[in-house]
Design a protein around this motif. Structure first.
Motif, mmCIF file in Angstrom:
data_model
loop_
_atom_site.group_PDB
_atom_site.id
_atom_site.type_symbol
_atom_site.label_atom_id
_atom_site.label_comp_id
_atom_site.label_asym_id
_atom_site.label_seq_id
_atom_site.Cartn_x
_atom_site.Cartn_y
_atom_site.Cartn_z
ATOM 1 N N UNK A 156 -18.267 -49.962 -33.455
ATOM 2 C CA UNK A 156 -19.230 -50.933 -32.951
ATOM 3 C C UNK A 156 -20.609 -50.823 -33.578
ATOM 4 N N UNK A 157 -20.967 -49.619 -34.060
ATOM 5 C CA UNK A 157 -22.290 -49.419 -34.636
ATOM 6 C C UNK A 157 -23.397 -49.397 -33.601
ATOM 7 N N UNK A 158 -23.039 -49.249 -32.328
ATOM 8 C CA UNK A 158 -24.004 -49.297 -31.247
ATOM 9 C C UNK A 158 -23.575 -48.304 -30.172
ATOM 10 N N UNK A 159 -24.448 -47.348 -29.832
ATOM 11 C CA UNK A 159 -24.090 -46.302 -28.874
ATOM 12 C C UNK A 159 -23.807 -46.867 -27.489
ATOM 13 N N UNK A 160 -24.607 -47.832 -27.058
ATOM 14 C CA UNK A 160 -24.372 -48.424 -25.739
ATOM 15 C C UNK A 160 -23.040 -49.154 -25.683
ATOM 16 N N UNK A 161 -22.767 -49.918 -26.721
ATOM 17 C CA UNK A 161 -21.488 -50.643 -26.785
ATOM 18 C C UNK A 161 -20.332 -49.649 -26.874
ATOM 19 N N UNK A 162 -20.536 -48.540 -27.593
ATOM 20 C CA UNK A 162 -19.502 -47.517 -27.712
ATOM 21 C C UNK A 162 -19.197 -46.891 -26.350
ATOM 22 N N UNK A 163 -20.241 -46.619 -25.583
ATOM 23 C CA UNK A 163 -20.028 -46.045 -24.251
ATOM 24 C C UNK A 163 -19.240 -47.001 -23.363
ATOM 25 N N UNK A 164 -19.544 -48.282 -23.476
ATOM 26 C CA UNK A 164 -18.791 -49.282 -22.712
ATOM 27 C C UNK A 164 -17.327 -49.306 -23.134
ATOM 28 N N UNK A 165 -17.081 -49.211 -24.428
ATOM 29 C CA UNK A 165 -15.708 -49.199 -24.938
ATOM 30 C C UNK A 165 -14.947 -47.978 -24.435
ATOM 31 N N UNK A 166 -15.579 -46.819 -24.470
ATOM 32 C CA UNK A 166 -14.927 -45.595 -23.996
ATOM 33 C C UNK A 166 -14.625 -45.711 -22.509
ATOM 34 N N UNK A 167 -15.583 -46.190 -21.754
ATOM 35 C CA UNK A 167 -15.362 -46.346 -20.314
ATOM 36 C C UNK A 167 -14.199 -47.299 -20.044
ATOM 37 N N UNK A 168 -14.181 -48.438 -20.725
ATOM 38 C CA UNK A 168 -13.093 -49.398 -20.543
ATOM 39 C C UNK A 168 -11.760 -48.798 -20.979
ATOM 40 N N UNK A 169 -11.788 -47.991 -22.038
ATOM 41 C CA UNK A 169 -10.565 -47.327 -22.510
ATOM 42 C C UNK A 169 -10.033 -46.388 -21.442
ATOM 43 N N UNK A 170 -10.917 -45.586 -20.864
ATOM 44 C CA UNK A 170 -10.495 -44.641 -19.834
ATOM 45 C C UNK A 170 -9.972 -45.375 -18.594
ATOM 46 N N UNK A 171 -10.629 -46.437 -18.206
ATOM 47 C CA UNK A 171 -10.159 -47.219 -17.069
ATOM 48 C C UNK A 171 -8.772 -47.814 -17.327
ATOM 49 N N UNK A 172 -8.606 -48.362 -18.511
ATOM 50 C CA UNK A 172 -7.317 -48.954 -18.870
ATOM 51 C C UNK A 172 -6.230 -47.887 -18.946
ATOM 52 N N UNK A 173 -6.585 -46.731 -19.506
ATOM 53 C CA UNK A 173 -5.599 -45.641 -19.621
ATOM 54 C C UNK A 173 -5.175 -45.156 -18.231
ATOM 55 N N UNK A 174 -6.141 -44.977 -17.341
ATOM 56 C CA UNK A 174 -5.802 -44.513 -15.994
ATOM 57 C C UNK A 174 -5.005 -45.561 -15.225
ATOM 58 N N UNK A 175 -5.316 -46.834 -15.443
ATOM 59 C CA UNK A 175 -4.582 -47.903 -14.764
ATOM 60 C C UNK A 175 -3.141 -47.983 -15.235
ATOM 61 N N UNK A 176 -2.905 -47.578 -16.490
ATOM 62 C CA UNK A 176 -1.553 -47.663 -17.064
ATOM 63 C C UNK A 176 -1.010 -46.280 -17.424
ATOM 64 N N UNK A 177 -1.418 -45.273 -16.689
ATOM 65 C CA UNK A 177 -1.008 -43.896 -16.995
ATOM 66 C C UNK A 177 0.505 -43.721 -16.921
ATOM 67 N N UNK A 178 1.151 -44.542 -16.115
ATOM 68 C CA UNK A 178 2.602 -44.437 -16.006
ATOM 69 C C UNK A 178 3.318 -44.879 -17.279
#
Length: 182
Positions: A26-48
C-alpha cells in the motif's frame, strides 16, 4: 478448526511480517494497519477453513494480498477528494427536468404583459387562427400578430432560446401551456 492458544500465538507472531508486507503493497502505514486488521478479522472469521499442519503465514499473506487487490480494484474507480473540491465540480441533470423546464416556462410566461400572454396562448397553444384570436380579443388581426410576435421574442429572451420561432404553434408548446391548466 477451533482457535487454540497455540494457533493464536502463531497468528500473532506473523503480525509484524504481515504489516511489513502490507506497507510494501500500500505504501502507507495507516492503510497497512487497516489491511492487517481486516486480514486478522477475516482469518478469525474463517479459521475453520484453515488446514492444520499447512503453512499459516502463507494462508494469512494470501488473505492480505486478496484483500489488497480487491480494495485496489474498488479504489481505482474512486477519486481522492479529501477537501471536496472535485465533488463540487460534478453536476448531474435532475431527474425531474421536464418539471423544471415547465416551471421555467410558466415563470417566463407570467412575466409577459397580459395582452401578449393571452394572444400567445390563443394562437400558439390553443391553435386558434389569427383571425379567430382577434375576434375573441376584440381587436384587429394585425394587433394579434404583433402581440404574438412580441410575446415570442420576449419569451425567447427570458428563456435564452435561440430564435423566437421556437415558440410557434407546435405540439410541444400546446402540451406545456395546456398541461399547466393555463
Amino acid at each position: 478448526m477451533p482457535l487454540t492458544d497455540s494457533l493464536r500465538d502463531d497468528i500473532l507472531a506473523t503480525v509484524p511480517s504481515l504489516r511489513a508486507f502490507a506497507i510494501s503493497l500500500s505504501g502507507n502505514a495507516d492503510r497497512a494497519d487497516d489491511l492487517v486488521q481486516e486480514t486478522l478479522l477475516r482469518a478469525l472469521a474463517h479459521i475453520d477453513s484453515f488446514q492444520p499442519g499447512s503453512n499459516l503465514p502463507a494462508w494469512l499473506f494470501t488473505i492480505l494480498r486478496n484483500l489488497f487487490r480487491s480494495d485496489y480494484r474498488k479504489r481505482r474507480r474512486e477519486v481522492e477528494d479529501a477537501d471536496g473540491s472535485y465533488a463540487k465540480t460534478l453536476k448531474s441533470q435532475p431527474a425531474q427536468s421536464a418539471h423544471l423546464e415547465f416551471e421555467e416556462f410558466r415563470t417566463a410566461l407570467d412575466k409577459l404583459p397580459q395582452d401578449q400572454r393571452e394572444a400567445l396562448i390563443l394562437v400558439g397553444a390553443s391553435g386558434f387562427s389569427y383571425e379567430d384570436a382577434a375576434a375573441i380579443c376584440g381587436c384587429a388581426v394585425g394587433t394579434i400578430k404583433s402581440r404574438v410576435n412580441r410575446a415570442r421574442s420576449k419569451l425567447s429572451a427570458l428563456l435564452y432560446v435561440d430564435g423566437a420561432e421556437d415558440f410557434g404553434p407546435d405540439d410541444t408548446i400546446r402540451a406545456v401551456i395546456g398541461g399547466g391548466g393555463g
